[in-house]
Design an enzyme around this catalytic site. Structure first.
Site, PDB file in Angstrom:
ATOM      1  N   MET A  30       3.438  66.625 -33.617  1.00  0.00           N
ATOM      2  CA  MET A  30       2.349  66.245 -32.702  1.00  0.00           C
ATOM      3  C   MET A  30       1.960  67.471 -31.886  1.00  0.00           C
ATOM      4  O   MET A  30       2.824  68.208 -31.425  1.00  0.00           O
ATOM      5  CB  MET A  30       2.798  65.133 -31.759  1.00  0.00           C
ATOM      6  N   ASN A  31       0.639  67.665 -31.675  1.00  0.00           N
ATOM      7  CA  ASN A  31       0.224  68.633 -30.660  1.00  0.00           C
ATOM      8  C   ASN A  31      -0.751  67.989 -29.686  1.00  0.00           C
ATOM      9  O   ASN A  31      -0.362  67.007 -29.035  1.00  0.00           O
ATOM     10  CB  ASN A  31      -0.193  69.993 -31.243  1.00  0.00           C
ATOM     11  N   ASP A  32      -1.972  68.451 -29.556  1.00  0.00           N
ATOM     12  CA  ASP A  32      -2.830  68.062 -28.430  1.00  0.00           C
ATOM     13  C   ASP A  32      -3.018  66.552 -28.267  1.00  0.00           C
ATOM     14  O   ASP A  32      -3.253  65.851 -29.261  1.00  0.00           O
ATOM     15  CB  ASP A  32      -4.257  68.612 -28.619  1.00  0.00           C
ATOM     16  N   GLN A  49      -3.123  64.943 -31.996  1.00  0.00           N
ATOM     17  CA  GLN A  49      -3.086  65.787 -33.181  1.00  0.00           C
ATOM     18  C   GLN A  49      -1.730  65.587 -33.859  1.00  0.00           C
ATOM     19  O   GLN A  49      -0.681  65.751 -33.220  1.00  0.00           O
ATOM     20  CB  GLN A  49      -3.288  67.256 -32.774  1.00  0.00           C
ATOM     21  N   SER A  94      -9.141  68.579 -32.506  1.00  0.00           N
ATOM     22  CA  SER A  94      -9.208  67.856 -31.230  1.00  0.00           C
ATOM     23  C   SER A  94     -10.600  67.364 -30.861  1.00  0.00           C
ATOM     24  O   SER A  94     -11.616  67.911 -31.294  1.00  0.00           O
ATOM     25  CB  SER A  94      -8.653  68.731 -30.116  1.00  0.00           C
ATOM     26  N   ASP A 153     -13.337  71.208 -30.226  1.00  0.00           N
ATOM     27  CA  ASP A 153     -12.789  70.376 -29.158  1.00  0.00           C
ATOM     28  C   ASP A 153     -13.888  69.758 -28.280  1.00  0.00           C
ATOM     29  O   ASP A 153     -13.923  69.969 -27.060  1.00  0.00           O
ATOM     30  CB  ASP A 153     -11.768  71.161 -28.313  1.00  0.00           C
ATOM     31  N   GLU A 207     -10.046  76.764 -25.622  1.00  0.00           N
ATOM     32  CA  GLU A 207      -9.730  75.533 -26.352  1.00  0.00           C
ATOM     33  C   GLU A 207      -9.725  74.359 -25.385  1.00  0.00           C
ATOM     34  O   GLU A 207      -9.444  74.491 -24.197  1.00  0.00           O
ATOM     35  CB  GLU A 207      -8.360  75.661 -27.027  1.00  0.00           C
ATOM     36  N   TRP A 276       4.922  71.768 -26.139  1.00  0.00           N
ATOM     37  CA  TRP A 276       5.386  72.214 -27.454  1.00  0.00           C
ATOM     38  C   TRP A 276       6.881  72.486 -27.431  1.00  0.00           C
ATOM     39  O   TRP A 276       7.497  72.571 -26.359  1.00  0.00           O
ATOM     40  CB  TRP A 276       4.610  73.430 -27.911  1.00  0.00           C
TER      41      TRP A 276
HETATM   42  N1  DQQ Z   1      -5.305  72.446 -31.370  1.00  0.00           N
HETATM   43  C1  DQQ Z   1      -6.275  71.799 -32.201  1.00  0.00           C
HETATM   44  C2  DQQ Z   1      -7.566  72.490 -31.924  1.00  0.00           C
HETATM   45  C3  DQQ Z   1      -7.367  72.999 -30.552  1.00  0.00           C
HETATM   46  C4  DQQ Z   1      -5.928  73.451 -30.556  1.00  0.00           C
HETATM   47  C5  DQQ Z   1      -5.807  71.886 -33.630  1.00  0.00           C
HETATM   48  C6  DQQ Z   1      -5.305  73.579 -29.212  1.00  0.00           C
HETATM   49  O1  DQQ Z   1      -8.677  71.613 -32.027  1.00  0.00           O
HETATM   50  O2  DQQ Z   1      -8.269  74.010 -30.202  1.00  0.00           O
HETATM   51  O3  DQQ Z   1      -4.657  71.095 -33.793  1.00  0.00           O
HETATM   52  O4  DQQ Z   1      -3.912  73.434 -29.261  1.00  0.00           O
END
Ligand code: DQQ
Length: 482
Positions: A30-32, A49, A94, A153, A207, A276
């Site tokens: 997982m990220n954003d 994400q 995102s 984004d 971002e 993270w």
């Molecule tokens: N993560 C996304 C992008 C964003 C970046 C891709 C920021 O859309 O700019 O997973 O962590």
């Protein structure tokens, strides 16, 4: 055997570094945070994400979860996935979610190779089934004539009877910026111009912009490449132009990025942020946001933070009040009086705690050791330096594991003469979130190796220190614990 999400979560608890009261998906990457929305004065939906197949970043999908109270979450099926051959075939990156006259609508970044576009997906009444819009991409790429670095984004809001959208970007050779667009229907977009650009902290590309009114001002939160940090600007927004008047850091810790802000039915501005992994472990993973192949999961969302503004234009942060519902056993130590140059173990320990400390105005320097082993083989320090007026979160000794990070981060914490020092600390296995006097937040990850690295100690400098309040709560898990 077909495991359900709860079974997977149960299996994942074998990793003691895995948080128990923060949101994270059952497994994998997982990220954003994306598309946070309270639907029809009811449940809170959060997207994120997500690579549902492995604990590293690849062909990103939108994961989905729902909550009635912003602290207990229920897993929902993945909302959208890359479509082979389409402009999002390499990832659904995102974006945000809006209520388009009753139709839940995701506005997201389509990623194909290096190309980025703006796409839509619409949901059914239950927000469970999502369809990509036949008009995708609704914006095929950056505006002609602009030499951009990145175009992603989208963040959308309502302005009068129109939609407005800002998109993170950068102008090659100049710096990061946020672009402004308008639309009547979310499908046809007109480029207005840069919302704001070329500032001190521009980086090369911004971002994940979040842009919103707060009290009588407007706030832009953005994550500039290559800083790995998150900043805010506060100012006026008129005639499609944002004029910043003050700025600051959204979080001073080493492990916080790409936050996303939503407005709930009560008008609160609520922010989620991605923390993270920083487990390191090898040269190629020495940097932050390491994947974690051995344990099968990576990435945590911070507790939701409620935003407000000080009269001086500083962003203020409060943990979501509903986090108090996670408090279990309470340990209250009144009138803790420490001699100068002393160190005291607190009769409280644990790795899933909330702590609240207050110290009267004029408080001297002290250090709070968290996740401390009895012999000091491992500990993380949160240190207040009254002379320098700073707060430092130091993980030099956080872990004996090879490859873990040993840096320290320092934030200015300037208190008024009559202002008590007030700290809230949320400790949940590998994540530490600190709130200091509502205006400094620090998010950091630590990975102690020893089971007895759960102690709490207070150490003073050359002055005695008296705490007016020192309370710890054992926090209850929001996930299965075995
Ligand atoms: N993560 C996304 C992008 C964003 C970046 C891709 C920021 O859309 O700019 O997973 O962590």
């Amino acid at each position: 055997m077909n495991e359900n999400a709860t079974d997977v979560r149960r299996r994942m608890t074998a990793d003691r570094q895995r948080p128990l009261y923060h949101f994270l998906p059952p497994a994998n990457w997982m990220n954003d945070p994306n598309g946070a929305i309270q639907w029809k004065v009811g449940d809170y939906h959060l997207f994120f994400q997500h690579n549902p197949y492995a604990p590293h970043s690849h062909r990103i999908h939108w994961g989905h979860t729902v909550s009635a109270d912003l602290v207990h979450w229920r897993d929902l099926p993945v909302a959208i996935a890359p479509t082979p051959g389409a402009t999002d075939d390499d990832g659904c990156w995102s974006g945000c979610a809006v209520d388009n006259a009753g139709t839940p609508t995701l506005v997201y970044t389509g990623r194909s190779g290096e190309h980025e576009s703006v796409c839509l997906a619409t949901g059914d009444a239950a927000l469970l089934k999502w369809a990509k819009h036949p008009a995708n991409p609704v914006i095929a790429g950056p505006p002609p004539g602009l030499d951009t670095v990145g175009f992603r984004d989208p963040y959308v809001w309502r302005e009068g009877d129109e939609w407005r959208m800002t998109i993170g970007s950068g102008e090659r050779g100049v710096g990061g910026m946020a672009l402004l667009f308008r639309s009547a229907d979310l499908l046809t977009w007109e480029y207005i111009g840069p919302l704001v650009r070329a500032l001190l902290r521009q980086g090369t590309m911004w971002e994940c912009p979040s842009f919103f009114r707060l009290a009588d001002r407007w706030v832009l939160i953005y994550s500039p490449i290559p800083t790995g940090k998150v900043f805010y600007l506060v100012g006026d927004y008129e005639d499609n132009q944002f004029t910043p008047q003050s700025e600051g850091r959204v979080d001073w810790g080493s492990d916080f990025y790409a936050p996303h802000v939503m407005t709930d039915a009560a008008g609160r501005r609520i922010m989620f942020g991605w923390s993270w992994e920083a487990r390191g472990g090898s040269a190629e993973r020495a940097a932050s946001w390491s994947p974690q192949p051995e344990v099968g999961w990576a990435g945590v969302q911070t507790l939701p933070r409620v935003l407000s503004l000080s009269p001086a234009g500083e962003l203020l942060f409060d943990p979501i009040p509903q986090a108090a519902s996670l408090r279990g056993a309470e340990h209250r130590l009144d009138g803790v009086n420490l001699a100068s140059n002393s160190e005291t173990s607190l009769p409280i320990s644990g790795d899933h705690l909330e702590l609240a400390l207050t110290c009267a105005p004029g408080c001297g320097p002290f250090a709070l050791k968290l996740r401390a082993a009895p012999d000091d083989a491992e500990y993380t320090t949160l240190a207040y330096d009254s002379a320098a007026q700073t707060l430092t979160l130091d993980r030099a000794h956080a872990s004996l594991a090879p490859g873990t990070l040993h840096d320290a981060v320092t934030a200015p914490l300037v208190l008024a003469d009559d202002e008590p020092l007030s700290l809230r600390v949320f400790l949940d296995a590998s994540i530490i979130e600190v709130y200091a006097n509502r205006r400094v937040c620090m998010t950091t990850r630590v990975y102690p190796t020893r089971e007895d690295s759960i102690g709490l100690r207070l150490a003073t400098g050359d002055q005695p220190v008296q705490f007016d309040q020192l309370v710890a709560w054992e926090m209850t898990a929001i996930w299965p614990t075995e």
